[in-house]
Write an enzyme that holds these catalytic residues in place. Structure first.
Site, PDB file in Angstrom:
ATOM      1  CG  HIS A  17      -0.146  -0.027   2.537  1.00  0.00           C
ATOM      2  ND1 HIS A  17       0.439   1.084   3.102  1.00  0.00           N
ATOM      3  CD2 HIS A  17       0.143  -1.051   3.368  1.00  0.00           C
ATOM      4  CE1 HIS A  17       1.043   0.761   4.213  1.00  0.00           C
ATOM      5  NE2 HIS A  17       0.893  -0.541   4.407  1.00  0.00           N
ATOM      6  CG  ASN A  43       3.795   3.339   6.265  1.00  0.00           C
ATOM      7  OD1 ASN A  43       2.922   3.203   5.415  1.00  0.00           O
ATOM      8  ND2 ASN A  43       4.210   2.308   6.998  1.00  0.00           N
ATOM      9  CD  GLU A  49       1.999  -5.813   7.938  1.00  0.00           C
ATOM     10  OE1 GLU A  49       2.084  -6.964   7.482  1.00  0.00           O
ATOM     11  OE2 GLU A  49       2.834  -4.919   7.707  1.00  0.00           O
TER      12      GLU A  49
END
Length: 350
Positions: A40, A46, A153
């Site tokens: 993604h 992140n 995930e």
């Protein structure tokens, strides 16, 4: 001599490097399926976007950052550029927002480019008095859009929501070595979420109706993610979908027995660790604990950078990667290639 060395390296990737393994090789069967794998786009956890810190995310459902949205659009444009002559039969993504948003942005950018190029082609045919009935087959969008929670995930347990740098510095009571093992190791399991943890309660509320509360992990190693989710996804959903796509396109009257047929093609928009787990299943990394396994543990997959990976089934009911023996500048531990190599991998030309 160089080609021989390359082939041996790929062999070690899948099989135990023993004398017996050299004589007993799983026999591949069926067509070669192609996977376009993309993580993604950059999420709010992140750490790329100003003001955001790199945070353990797992099943926490955070969205894309503005950078991630741009990355998703760019991925769709890259797909249009490199998939000319290659039909994407299905698009798979996880049940987490950051992956679904990436898949949707990617889908729309891809389809917009298809529409524009189709219009340009028709205008060219019209003004040059070419055959208007000639249909183009190189501008087809994926026929299926499939959301599957098994692509989520890997679950980071009680680490979820903690800033990675803080954990590595011991601010939450964990050693640097333990945190590294939890992030990279195939077998290490992060501390579990307790039943009364608000994070656990939120996950049960959000995903219970999607995958069943009993299937929501409290924490996972990569091995658990591979065994409990990615192997069933591969067996029950991904491979059957690509097999059906191959069967719908192949003609039983025209079969060239001298070449391995091209199978289906899937775009998978998922997460760094679920993609690593999928590669680990297909490459049978647990059979090579001193070679392929540590290479997979060290593998890093950046956001929104599509990769190409090809595989086949074996007579034993497992899978094996397909090494196309392409000479690349990139040094891949597995037969994983940049998206720009897709036309060459499937025998097409830009």
């Amino acid at each position: 001599m160089a080609l021989r060395a390359r082939s041996l390296c790929c062999f070690v990737l899948v099989h135990l490097p023993s004398a017996d393994a050299l004589t007993i090789q799983p026999k591949p069967i069926g067509p070669i399926h192609t996977l376009i794998l993309t993580r993604h786009g950059d999420s709010l956890w992140n750490g790329k976007y100003p003001g955001c810190k790199e945070t353990f995310t797992g099943w926490t459902d955070v969205g894309l950052s503005p950078i991630g949205e741009q990355e998703a659009v760019r991925t769709g444009q890259l797909l249009t550029q490199y998939t000319r002559g290659v039909n994407i039969d299905a698009l798979f993504t996880s049940a987490l927002t950051r992956a679904k948003m990436t898949a949707h942005h990617c889908w729309f950018a891809y389809y917009d480019r298809i529409e524009e190029e189709y219009r340009q082609e028709k205008r060219y045919q019209y003004y040059n008095q070419l055959d208007q009935q000639q249909q183009s087959t190189q501008y087809e969008a994926p026929a299926q859009f499939i959301i599957d929670h098994r692509l989520n995930e890997r679950h980071y347990g009680s680490l979820q929501g903690l800033v990675k740098a803080d954990c590595e510095m011991g601010m939450h009571g964990h050693s640097t070595e333990d945190v590294y093992e939890w992030r990279r190791s195939w077998h290490a399991v992060p501390p579990q979420l307790k039943d009364d943890d608000p994070r656990r309660i939120d996950e049960l509320r959000m995903f219970g109706s999607i995958c069943g509360k009993e299937n929501i992990p409290r924490s996972e190693s990569l091995a658990m993610c591979a065994d409990n989710r990615l192997r069933p996804f591969l067996d029950e959903k991904l491979t059957p979908t690509l097999d059906r796509a191959y069967e719908s396109k192949s003609s039983p009257d025209i079969q060239d027995q001298s070449t391995v047929p091209e199978g289906g093609t899937a775009l998978i928009v998922a997460h760094a660790n679920s993609l690593r787990a999928l590669l680990g299943v297909i490459c049978n990394v647990e059979q090579d604990p001193h070679g392929a396994l540590p290479k997979l543990e060290a593998m890093k997959i950046p956001t929104a950078n599509p990769l190409v990976f090809r595989y086949r089934k074996t007579e034993e009911g497992d899978y094996c990667p397909v090494d196309s023996n392409l000479e690349t500048d990139a040094k891949n531990d597995f037969p994983v290639y940049p998206l720009s190599y897709l036309p060459r991998l499937v025998g097409q030309r830009n």
